[in-house]
Design an enzyme around this catalytic site. Structure first.
Site, mmCIF file in Angstrom:
data_model
loop_
_atom_site.group_PDB
_atom_site.id
_atom_site.type_symbol
_atom_site.label_atom_id
_atom_site.label_comp_id
_atom_site.label_asym_id
_atom_site.label_seq_id
_atom_site.Cartn_x
_atom_site.Cartn_y
_atom_site.Cartn_z
ATOM 1 C CE1 TYR A 97 -3.561 2.571 0.755
ATOM 2 C CE2 TYR A 97 -2.112 3.223 2.596
ATOM 3 C CZ TYR A 97 -3.017 3.557 1.895
ATOM 4 O OH TYR A 97 -3.946 4.697 2.142
ATOM 5 C CG ASP A 169 -2.808 -3.705 5.436
ATOM 6 O OD1 ASP A 169 -3.966 -4.051 5.323
ATOM 7 O OD2 ASP A 169 -2.447 -2.557 4.901
ATOM 8 C CE LYS A 194 -9.171 2.289 2.653
ATOM 9 N NZ LYS A 194 -7.869 2.015 2.519
HETATM 10 C C1 LIG Z 1 -6.526 2.415 2.916
HETATM 11 C C2 LIG Z 1 -5.341 1.404 3.239
HETATM 12 C C3 LIG Z 1 -4.498 1.410 4.207
HETATM 13 C C4 LIG Z 1 -4.301 2.877 5.014
HETATM 14 O O1 LIG Z 1 -5.774 3.075 5.846
HETATM 15 P P1 LIG Z 1 -6.199 4.739 6.381
HETATM 16 O O2 LIG Z 1 -7.285 4.181 7.136
HETATM 17 O O3 LIG Z 1 -6.618 5.292 5.023
HETATM 18 O O4 LIG Z 1 -5.116 5.298 6.985
HETATM 19 C C5 LIG Z 1 -3.660 0.529 4.760
HETATM 20 N N1 LIG Z 1 -3.361 -0.481 4.033
HETATM 21 C C6 LIG Z 1 -4.393 -0.866 3.015
HETATM 22 C C7 LIG Z 1 -4.310 -2.156 2.445
HETATM 23 C C8 LIG Z 1 -5.199 0.102 2.490
HETATM 24 O O5 LIG Z 1 -6.016 -0.301 1.416
#
Ligand SMILES: *Cc1c(COP(=O)(O)O)cnc(C)c1O
Length: 396
Positions: A97, A169, A194
């Site tokens: 990311y 992640d 998300k």
């Molecule tokens: C969006 C995202 C992040 C960062 O998250 P935020 O809530 O925007 O700080 C980290 N890892 C992945 C895979 C993401 O899609």
């Protein structure tokens, strides 16, 4: 008990009033009976009952020993990196990311923490990259935007043998489809912005730890650094997570159907979706995930930035925006949006072609979504034809 039932019933009923929804404790401090004698809460940076409820729900959902809820996904990632010290090394997935890449290279590198990027879809690459300085392996599976899958169990075995922490992640899969701790990971992070919160209405992050000791270290770092999730957003995240299984089920059905339709579309070159048998890591995805998720990427036969821009500007239902995991479908173009800070050659080498388009497939009726993309692809062809005529007209 089925995990959806378990999740819904892990959301407690308020013991004080019987309130079926979790109360929002909008407070900064808690009155003490005597110095140091309290009801388990003293100051809301250290702990807050609404946030604690969310943390307990996520701990159960990921099968961990404890969790901490942060102000964003990046704040969650930041807390994990703070487990390390100057001189330590991280081995990370090469199509990481972008925000994590920025944090590692622009902030932590100057504190003496170095990162080696490898293609983690082959576990041997991880084993080969480990040095005595390696303290952490960082995976994203599926990854962004080419939906590469890494074999979490195999890499967890390598990490354990070498006494290295493994953090996954899990944003793209969500705990409804994949629980990395059950596959051997030590830590799981989420951008709860998300799928977990799921309604495109807040920014939040989570860290889940396999052991009590790790969970306590993350809590210590969170209290020391202060990037907590507020009570209102904790409440909204709980409200979102109540329907996680239901939403994810439909995201998966819609994405699979759309991916198959795209695969057969003559304007499209490659489709990246782990649910397609043609995906190079399909078997591992099927082994470690209970579904293939709601994100699809694809490239066009006409592999240009202009052709891709024509498509993303001509959808009606798919809204042009970064982010993913919400109810409404989103479309984005990697080269000019999510990956614009990466130099062109480096981006192409990572498999992100000029025309690569990413879809976050939402919860609309999939027939409408297919129609929307198909008409946008056609309008692309029409436009190119029009451009061609214009060129001929102008040059002659
Ligand atoms: C969006 C995202 C992040 C960062 O998250 P935020 O809530 O925007 O700080 C980290 N890892 C992945 C895979 C993401 O899609």
């Amino acid at each position: 008990m089925n995990s959806a039932t378990q999740l819904i019933h892990s959301i407690p009923i308020d013991p004080l009033t019987g309130s079926i929804s979790v109360p929002i404790y909008q407070t900064s401090t808690f009155v003490q009976e005597a110095p140091g004698i309290n009801k388990g809460y003293d100051y809301a940076r250290s702990n807050n009952p609404t946030r604690a409820t969310l943390e307990n729900i996520i701990t159960k959902l990921e099968g961990g020993a404890g969790a901490s809820a942060f102000a964003s996904g990046l704040a969650a990632i930041d807390a994990v990196i703070k487990l390390l010290a100057s001189g330590d090394e991280i081995i990370a997935v090469d199509d990481i990311y972008g925000g994590a890449f920025r944090l590692f290279s622009k902030i932590y590198q100057k504190f003496g923490i170095n990162v080696k990027y490898v293609d983690t879809s082959n576990p041997q690459n991880v084993a080969d990259a480990i040095s005595p300085k390696t303290k952490l392996i960082w995976l994203e599976s599926p990854s962004n935007p080419t939906l590469k899958i890494s074999d979490i169990q195999s890499i967890a075995t390598i990490a354990q043998e070498q006494n290295v922490l493994l953090c996954v992640d899990n944003t793209f899969a969500s705990p409804a489809l994949q629980q990395p701790i059950r596959l051997g990971a030590d830590l799981v992070v989420h951008s709860a912005t998300k799928y977990i919160a799921g309604h495109s209405d807040l920014i939040a992050g989570l860290v889940v730890s396999k052991t009590k000791a790790l969970a306590e270290q993350i809590q210590f770092i969170q209290n020391a650094s202060g990037a907590i999730l507020g009570p209102q957003d904790s409440f909204l995240t709980i409200r979102g997570v109540e329907t996680l299984h239901l939403r994810i089920k439909q995201h998966c059905i819609n994405a699979q159907t759309l991916a198959e339709a795209l695969y057969n579309n003559p304007a499209i070159d490659k489709v990246f979706y782990p649910g397609l048998v043609t995906h190079p890591n399909h078997k591992i995805a099927a082994k470690q995930q209970s579904g293939f998720g709601g994100i699809i990427s694809f490239t066009l036969k006409e592999d240009t930035v202009e052709a891709a821009k024509n498509v993303v500007c001509n959808t009606q239902l798919f809204k042009l925006a970064e982010s993913l995991g919400g109810v409404k479908s989103l479309i984005s173009h990697a080269a000019t949006m999510t990956h614009k800070t990466i130099p062109d050659n480096q981006r192409r080498a990572a498999g992100v072609a000029d025309s690569l388009i990413r879809l976050s497939v939402g919860l609309e009726d999939v027939k409408d979504l297919i129609e929307d993309i198909e008409q946008a692809l056609k309008s692309n062809q029409t436009k190119n034809l029009a451009q061609l005529y214009e060129e001929i007209f102008v040059t002659n």
